[in-house]
Structures are given as C-alpha cells and as structure tokens.
Design a protein around this motif. Sequence first.
Motif, PDB file in Angstrom:
ATOM      1  N   VAL A   1       3.567 -66.474  38.558  1.00 40.65           N
ATOM      2  CA  VAL A   1       4.656 -67.456  38.540  1.00 40.65           C
ATOM      3  C   VAL A   1       5.203 -67.634  37.126  1.00 40.65           C
ATOM      4  CG1 VAL A   1       5.194 -69.892  38.897  1.00 40.65           C
ATOM      5  CG2 VAL A   1       3.866 -68.655  40.589  1.00 40.65           C
ATOM      6  N   TRP A   2       4.308 -67.672  36.146  1.00 34.25           N
ATOM      7  CA  TRP A   2       4.741 -67.877  34.756  1.00 34.25           C
ATOM      8  C   TRP A   2       5.560 -66.692  34.259  1.00 34.25           C
ATOM      9  CZ3 TRP A   2       4.175 -72.716  34.103  1.00 34.25           C
ATOM     10  CH2 TRP A   2       3.097 -73.383  34.678  1.00 34.25           C
ATOM     11  N   SER A   3       5.137 -65.479  34.626  1.00 35.16           N
ATOM     12  CA  SER A   3       5.879 -64.287  34.213  1.00 35.16           C
ATOM     13  C   SER A   3       7.259 -64.242  34.861  1.00 35.16           C
ATOM     14  CB  SER A   3       5.095 -63.019  34.574  1.00 35.16           C
ATOM     15  OG  SER A   3       3.898 -62.951  33.841  1.00 35.16           O
ATOM     16  N   ILE A   4       7.314 -64.556  36.141  1.00 34.20           N
ATOM     17  CA  ILE A   4       8.603 -64.557  36.838  1.00 34.20           C
ATOM     18  C   ILE A   4       9.536 -65.586  36.195  1.00 34.20           C
ATOM     19  CG2 ILE A   4       9.740 -65.129  39.027  1.00 34.20           C
ATOM     20  CD1 ILE A   4       7.252 -63.904  40.435  1.00 34.20           C
ATOM     21  N   MET A   5       9.018 -66.768  35.914  1.00 39.08           N
ATOM     22  CA  MET A   5       9.837 -67.809  35.298  1.00 39.08           C
ATOM     23  C   MET A   5      10.388 -67.342  33.947  1.00 39.08           C
ATOM     24  SD  MET A   5       8.865 -71.812  34.627  1.00 39.08           S
ATOM     25  CE  MET A   5       7.602 -71.469  33.431  1.00 39.08           C
ATOM     26  N   LYS A   6       9.569 -66.637  33.194  1.00 39.53           N
ATOM     27  CA  LYS A   6       9.975 -66.180  31.860  1.00 39.53           C
ATOM     28  C   LYS A   6      11.102 -65.148  31.911  1.00 39.53           C
ATOM     29  CE  LYS A   6       6.533 -64.906  29.292  1.00 39.53           C
ATOM     30  NZ  LYS A   6       5.490 -64.106  28.605  1.00 39.53           N
ATOM     31  N   TYR A   7      11.057 -64.251  32.900  1.00 41.07           N
ATOM     32  CA  TYR A   7      11.984 -63.115  32.916  1.00 41.07           C
ATOM     33  C   TYR A   7      13.109 -63.226  33.945  1.00 41.07           C
ATOM     34  CZ  TYR A   7       8.826 -60.692  29.797  1.00 41.07           C
ATOM     35  OH  TYR A   7       8.067 -60.336  28.714  1.00 41.07           O
ATOM     36  N   LEU A   8      13.069 -64.202  34.827  1.00 38.54           N
ATOM     37  CA  LEU A   8      14.059 -64.292  35.897  1.00 38.54           C
ATOM     38  C   LEU A   8      15.492 -64.380  35.366  1.00 38.54           C
ATOM     39  CD1 LEU A   8      14.278 -64.321  38.946  1.00 38.54           C
ATOM     40  CD2 LEU A   8      14.056 -66.800  38.893  1.00 38.54           C
ATOM     41  N   ALA A   9      15.705 -65.159  34.326  1.00 43.10           N
ATOM     42  CA  ALA A   9      17.058 -65.328  33.799  1.00 43.10           C
ATOM     43  C   ALA A   9      17.498 -64.171  32.906  1.00 43.10           C
ATOM     44  CB  ALA A   9      17.144 -66.632  33.010  1.00 43.10           C
TER      45      ALA A   9
END
Length: 199
Positions: free
Chosen positions: A140-148
């Motif tokens: 979840v943390w990785s997705i949040m970091k790179y999603l934008a």
Amino acid sequence: IRSRELAEPRWSTLSPFGGPGERAPPTEAESAFLLSGDSPAFFRERHVAPFVRQLRRYAERRGMGFLVDGDGQPTRHAILGVSGNHFWAARGELEPEEENRMRMLVRDLITGQLGRAAELAVLEDVVSVYFDNPEKQTKVWSIMKYLAKTKFLVYIDVDVTIRPDSLQWGLVDLILEDELRAGRRPSDVYVRDAWPGIE
C-alpha cells in the motif's frame, strides 16, 4: 469505483487518466510495473531474483517503466507477540515502558489469560494483529508513493510469473479491455482478488 457511481454529477466529467477532459486510455509507454519489498536485499534473495528479472524483461520488451521500491514500511511496528502466523504489533514510536506493558498484555492473551482482553479496547489505534510480519506489508505504501507519478500503475507481487508465450500481449490493454470493449468508462483502481481485509 467509477465516477458515474458518485452522487454528484460534476464528477462525471473526470477521467481516471489524469483529470478533467483527459479521455485517452494509458499506453504501455505511460505505464509502469511496481514491485515492493521490505528492503533492497529482498529483491536479491534466491527465491525472488528470478521473478524480478522476468518481470523487468517483460516491462522492457513492452516499453513499460519498471519500479522497484525497497524502502519498507514508513511506520515502525514493534512485534509484541507471535501466535502461529499471527503477529501482534504496535504501530508508531512508543516509550520502552509502554511497549513492555503491551508486550506483557499480549503474552497473557496468547497464553489464555483472556480476562485482560478488555484492556485492548483502549489500544485499538495502536495494537493490531497481522497475518505475517507487518514489516513485509509494504504494498500500500509503495502504491501510494508512485500512483501519482505514472499514468497507469500495475502493482505485481514478486511471485507472479508471466507466461513466456504471452509476451505479445500488453498487460495494460488486457486490464482495460473488458470495460473499453463494453463502452464503459474504465475504473480508477483495479484490485486483484484477495482475501477480505488484506492491506
């Protein structure tokens, strides 16, 4: 969730691909694979490295970006006790005395002294039970970091393989295909089938 499912009609002009008015689906060149782990060393482990190589080659062949995030959890987790595959952990920075008090509570609960269970009510924002070590739960943390940072982000667990005879098919197109073919607006977030409550 699709914008048309939201109550306010103003959302219907939004696109999942960058904002109002942008209607073009993402291309593979605008997309990226994301792998996540608890440390950079994780990706070099013998049971992980072959999968990483295969996914990297697939991304290169398809012209996709390839992101490997080994930063781990941004929040400290103190392991208070382990029972089978269940890890009792406290989140955040704790005073040593407080952490030790929680550790004793969890020890008592695990050993069957259930009379102390009511004490958990005041700790619900701090203590959680995880299936496996919470330090490994970085997705979840990785997705949040790179999603934008990408137009379309494909998170893949490192134990996923892509059949060698399927390299001619683009994963981005396959994910979007059903909704686009049916004339529906693509969703903003796709979640693979997983157990309820997993991350």
